[in-house]
Write a protein that holds these residues in place. Structure first.
Motif, PDB file in Angstrom:
ATOM      1  N   ALA A 171       5.929  28.955 -16.598  1.00  0.00           N
ATOM      2  CA  ALA A 171       6.006  29.217 -14.928  1.00  0.00           C
ATOM      3  C   ALA A 171       5.708  28.030 -14.017  1.00  0.00           C
ATOM      4  O   ALA A 171       6.185  27.138 -12.742  1.00  0.00           O
ATOM      5  N   LYS A 172       4.608  27.314 -14.897  1.00  0.00           N
ATOM      6  CA  LYS A 172       3.876  25.766 -13.408  1.00  0.00           C
ATOM      7  C   LYS A 172       5.048  24.597 -13.255  1.00  0.00           C
ATOM      8  O   LYS A 172       5.455  24.409 -12.885  1.00  0.00           O
ATOM      9  N   GLY A 173       6.248  24.685 -14.564  1.00  0.00           N
ATOM     10  CA  GLY A 173       6.831  24.036 -14.890  1.00  0.00           C
ATOM     11  C   GLY A 173       6.219  22.306 -15.027  1.00  0.00           C
ATOM     12  O   GLY A 173       5.542  22.002 -14.851  1.00  0.00           O
ATOM     13  N   PRO A 174       7.350  21.013 -14.740  1.00  0.00           N
ATOM     14  CA  PRO A 174       7.379  20.145 -14.886  1.00  0.00           C
ATOM     15  C   PRO A 174       6.414  19.557 -14.317  1.00  0.00           C
ATOM     16  O   PRO A 174       6.596  19.642 -12.643  1.00  0.00           O
ATOM     17  N   ALA A 175       5.057  18.947 -14.080  1.00  0.00           N
ATOM     18  CA  ALA A 175       4.191  18.204 -12.719  1.00  0.00           C
ATOM     19  C   ALA A 175       5.330  17.032 -12.282  1.00  0.00           C
ATOM     20  O   ALA A 175       5.138  15.897 -12.254  1.00  0.00           O
ATOM     21  N   ALA A 176       5.674  17.497 -10.367  1.00  0.00           N
ATOM     22  CA  ALA A 176       6.507  16.506 -10.600  1.00  0.00           C
ATOM     23  C   ALA A 176       5.412  15.636  -9.535  1.00  0.00           C
ATOM     24  O   ALA A 176       4.778  16.249  -8.528  1.00  0.00           O
ATOM     25  N   LYS A 177       5.308  14.286  -8.979  1.00  0.00           N
ATOM     26  CA  LYS A 177       4.815  13.510  -8.654  1.00  0.00           C
ATOM     27  C   LYS A 177       4.430  14.153  -6.825  1.00  0.00           C
ATOM     28  O   LYS A 177       5.883  13.648  -6.551  1.00  0.00           O
ATOM     29  N   LYS A 178       3.512  14.588  -6.791  1.00  0.00           N
ATOM     30  CA  LYS A 178       3.772  14.425  -4.749  1.00  0.00           C
ATOM     31  C   LYS A 178       2.914  13.730  -4.291  1.00  0.00           C
ATOM     32  O   LYS A 178       1.975  12.760  -5.210  1.00  0.00           O
ATOM     33  N   TRP A 179       2.983  13.471  -2.526  1.00  0.00           N
ATOM     34  CA  TRP A 179       2.025  12.442  -2.010  1.00  0.00           C
ATOM     35  C   TRP A 179       0.975  13.110  -2.184  1.00  0.00           C
ATOM     36  O   TRP A 179       0.282  14.109  -1.750  1.00  0.00           O
ATOM     37  N   ALA A 180      -0.081  12.906  -3.281  1.00  0.00           N
ATOM     38  CA  ALA A 180      -1.481  13.366  -3.284  1.00  0.00           C
ATOM     39  C   ALA A 180      -2.530  12.687  -2.749  1.00  0.00           C
ATOM     40  O   ALA A 180      -2.243  11.581  -1.662  1.00  0.00           O
ATOM     41  N   ALA A 181      -3.751  13.528  -2.254  1.00  0.00           N
ATOM     42  CA  ALA A 181      -4.841  13.082  -1.347  1.00  0.00           C
ATOM     43  C   ALA A 181      -5.081  11.513  -1.805  1.00  0.00           C
ATOM     44  O   ALA A 181      -5.619  10.967  -0.826  1.00  0.00           O
ATOM     45  N   ARG A 182      -5.471  11.249  -2.881  1.00  0.00           N
ATOM     46  CA  ARG A 182      -5.420  10.484  -2.952  1.00  0.00           C
ATOM     47  C   ARG A 182      -4.605   8.962  -3.410  1.00  0.00           C
ATOM     48  O   ARG A 182      -4.916   7.882  -2.441  1.00  0.00           O
ATOM     49  N   ASP A 183      -3.789   9.028  -3.159  1.00  0.00           N
ATOM     50  CA  ASP A 183      -2.389   7.897  -2.127  1.00  0.00           C
ATOM     51  C   ASP A 183      -2.778   8.249  -1.252  1.00  0.00           C
ATOM     52  O   ASP A 183      -2.830   6.429  -0.648  1.00  0.00           O
ATOM     53  N   PHE A 184      -2.791   8.708  -0.379  1.00  0.00           N
ATOM     54  CA  PHE A 184      -2.793   8.744   1.183  1.00  0.00           C
ATOM     55  C   PHE A 184      -4.624   7.940   0.906  1.00  0.00           C
ATOM     56  O   PHE A 184      -4.229   7.021   2.585  1.00  0.00           O
ATOM     57  N   ALA A 185      -5.280   8.401   0.557  1.00  0.00           N
ATOM     58  CA  ALA A 185      -6.604   7.642   0.367  1.00  0.00           C
ATOM     59  C   ALA A 185      -6.491   6.201   0.462  1.00  0.00           C
ATOM     60  O   ALA A 185      -7.147   4.880   0.852  1.00  0.00           O
ATOM     61  N   ILE A 186      -6.130   5.666  -0.996  1.00  0.00           N
ATOM     62  CA  ILE A 186      -5.485   4.564  -1.082  1.00  0.00           C
ATOM     63  C   ILE A 186      -4.686   3.911  -0.195  1.00  0.00           C
ATOM     64  O   ILE A 186      -5.400   2.399   0.766  1.00  0.00           O
ATOM     65  N   MET A 187      -4.222   4.018   0.582  1.00  0.00           N
ATOM     66  CA  MET A 187      -2.976   3.584   1.577  1.00  0.00           C
ATOM     67  C   MET A 187      -4.340   3.728   3.137  1.00  0.00           C
ATOM     68  O   MET A 187      -4.003   2.680   3.463  1.00  0.00           O
ATOM     69  N   VAL A 188      -5.684   4.429   2.801  1.00  0.00           N
ATOM     70  CA  VAL A 188      -6.025   3.862   4.180  1.00  0.00           C
ATOM     71  C   VAL A 188      -6.485   2.972   4.273  1.00  0.00           C
ATOM     72  O   VAL A 188      -7.180   2.408   4.248  1.00  0.00           O
ATOM     73  N   LEU A 189      -7.339   3.118   2.515  1.00  0.00           N
ATOM     74  CA  LEU A 189      -7.961   2.058   2.280  1.00  0.00           C
ATOM     75  C   LEU A 189      -7.784   0.712   2.638  1.00  0.00           C
ATOM     76  O   LEU A 189      -8.178  -0.392   2.314  1.00  0.00           O
ATOM     77  N   PHE A 190      -6.155   0.405   2.138  1.00  0.00           N
ATOM     78  CA  PHE A 190      -4.825  -0.756   1.801  1.00  0.00           C
ATOM     79  C   PHE A 190      -5.525  -1.218   3.907  1.00  0.00           C
ATOM     80  O   PHE A 190      -5.454  -2.062   3.975  1.00  0.00           O
ATOM     81  N   THR A 191      -5.088  -0.511   4.679  1.00  0.00           N
ATOM     82  CA  THR A 191      -5.117  -0.257   6.296  1.00  0.00           C
ATOM     83  C   THR A 191      -6.099  -1.001   6.246  1.00  0.00           C
ATOM     84  O   THR A 191      -5.998  -2.010   6.865  1.00  0.00           O
ATOM     85  N   ALA A 192      -7.333  -0.356   5.854  1.00  0.00           N
ATOM     86  CA  ALA A 192      -8.292  -1.347   6.673  1.00  0.00           C
ATOM     87  C   ALA A 192      -8.392  -2.393   6.279  1.00  0.00           C
ATOM     88  O   ALA A 192     -10.024  -3.592   6.353  1.00  0.00           O
ATOM     89  N   ALA A 193      -8.597  -2.743   4.909  1.00  0.00           N
ATOM     90  CA  ALA A 193      -8.462  -4.533   4.429  1.00  0.00           C
ATOM     91  C   ALA A 193      -8.032  -5.000   5.206  1.00  0.00           C
ATOM     92  O   ALA A 193      -8.059  -6.034   5.571  1.00  0.00           O
ATOM     93  N   CYS A 194      -6.516  -4.905   5.321  1.00  0.00           N
ATOM     94  CA  CYS A 194      -5.741  -5.225   5.973  1.00  0.00           C
ATOM     95  C   CYS A 194      -6.714  -5.911   7.300  1.00  0.00           C
ATOM     96  O   CYS A 194      -6.721  -6.559   8.341  1.00  0.00           O
ATOM     97  N   GLY A 195      -6.969  -4.785   8.572  1.00  0.00           N
ATOM     98  CA  GLY A 195      -7.416  -4.972   9.229  1.00  0.00           C
ATOM     99  C   GLY A 195      -9.020  -6.081   9.089  1.00  0.00           C
ATOM    100  O   GLY A 195      -9.245  -6.506   9.828  1.00  0.00           O
ATOM    101  N   VAL A 196      -9.618  -5.525   7.985  1.00  0.00           N
ATOM    102  CA  VAL A 196     -10.815  -6.614   7.710  1.00  0.00           C
ATOM    103  C   VAL A 196     -10.207  -7.812   7.280  1.00  0.00           C
ATOM    104  O   VAL A 196     -11.405  -8.891   8.611  1.00  0.00           O
ATOM    105  N   LEU A 197      -9.236  -8.022   7.092  1.00  0.00           N
ATOM    106  CA  LEU A 197      -8.335  -9.556   6.721  1.00  0.00           C
ATOM    107  C   LEU A 197      -8.368  -9.829   8.847  1.00  0.00           C
ATOM    108  O   LEU A 197      -8.749 -11.250   8.887  1.00  0.00           O
TER     109      LEU A 197
END
Length: 206
Positions: A171-197
């Motif tokens: 019933a759960k089915g295959p765990a399709a990869k979705k846009w998780a909160a941790r991926d969003f956090a990594i993108m935010v940190l990458f943007t912050a790193a570019c801003g720091v640069l």
């Protein structure tokens, strides 16, 4: 003579009264051994679940520490660069690649560590969920055995519970990869790193 013959059936009824399921299990070596084994496995599973929960909590604390260390480290570096940027801008601009490279490498190190710990958190969550389901299945089997006694059909009951578990998994089915909160956090940190640069070069050159 008549009184004794009348009391005998009642005595036979009391002696033929079915035993309690736990007493039936105690009198049956197979069911008794099965119950002992299941109780031992249930205790082992509960210890494993508590151990996985403690490991999951410690992993989440480490992730929180890495997030905090990322911002504290870059804020401290920017403050130090800003305080030391009182010299003429031209000599500092010629050497701006050194602090920019250090900032970029440190940002990638933080991002890699956070990503690694996040993946470990996901793996621990899946293992913990599976072991909790196994513990629930085993607890249900133990309760059914205690309730039914020797009437407990091992193959029938366990197969039914396993089918129920497989239905829950399907019933759960295959765990399709979705846009998780941790991926969003990594993108935010990458943007912050570019801003720091960019801020590093701005502080050194202006």
């Amino acid at each position: 003579m008549t009184t004794t013959t009348m009391t005998n059936p009642s005595r036979e009824e009391t002696t033929q009264k079915p035993h309690h399921p736990l007493q039936q299990i105690a009198e049956s070596p197979t069911h008794k051994l099965l119950l002992k084994q299941w109780l031992k496995e249930e205790s082992l599973l509960s210890r494993r679940v508590s151990l996985k929960e403690s490991r999951l909590d410690s992993t989440r604390k480490e992730i929180t520490f890495l997030y905090s260390a990322f911002f504290v480290f870059h804020s401290t570096v920017l403050l130090l660069l800003f305080s030391s940027a009182s010299n003429p801008p031209h000599p500092s601009c010629r050497r701006t690649w050194i602090p920019c490279l250090l900032s970029l490498l440190s940002s990638f190190a933080f991002l890699w560590a956070i990503r690694y710990k996040s993946d470990s958190e996901v793996v621990l969550e899946r293992i913990l969920e599976r072991e909790k389901e196994d513990a629930m299945l085993l607890t249900k089997c133990v309760n059914e055995l205690k309730k039914k006694g020797t009437e407990f059909d091992l193959l029938k009951e366990v197969d039914a519970l396993r089918r129920a578990k497989s239905l829950r998994v399907e019933a759960k089915g295959p765990a399709a990869k979705k846009w998780a909160a941790r991926d969003f956090a990594i993108m935010v940190l990458f943007t912050a790193a570019c801003g720091v640069l960019g801020l590093t070069r701005f502080v050194l050159c202006n």
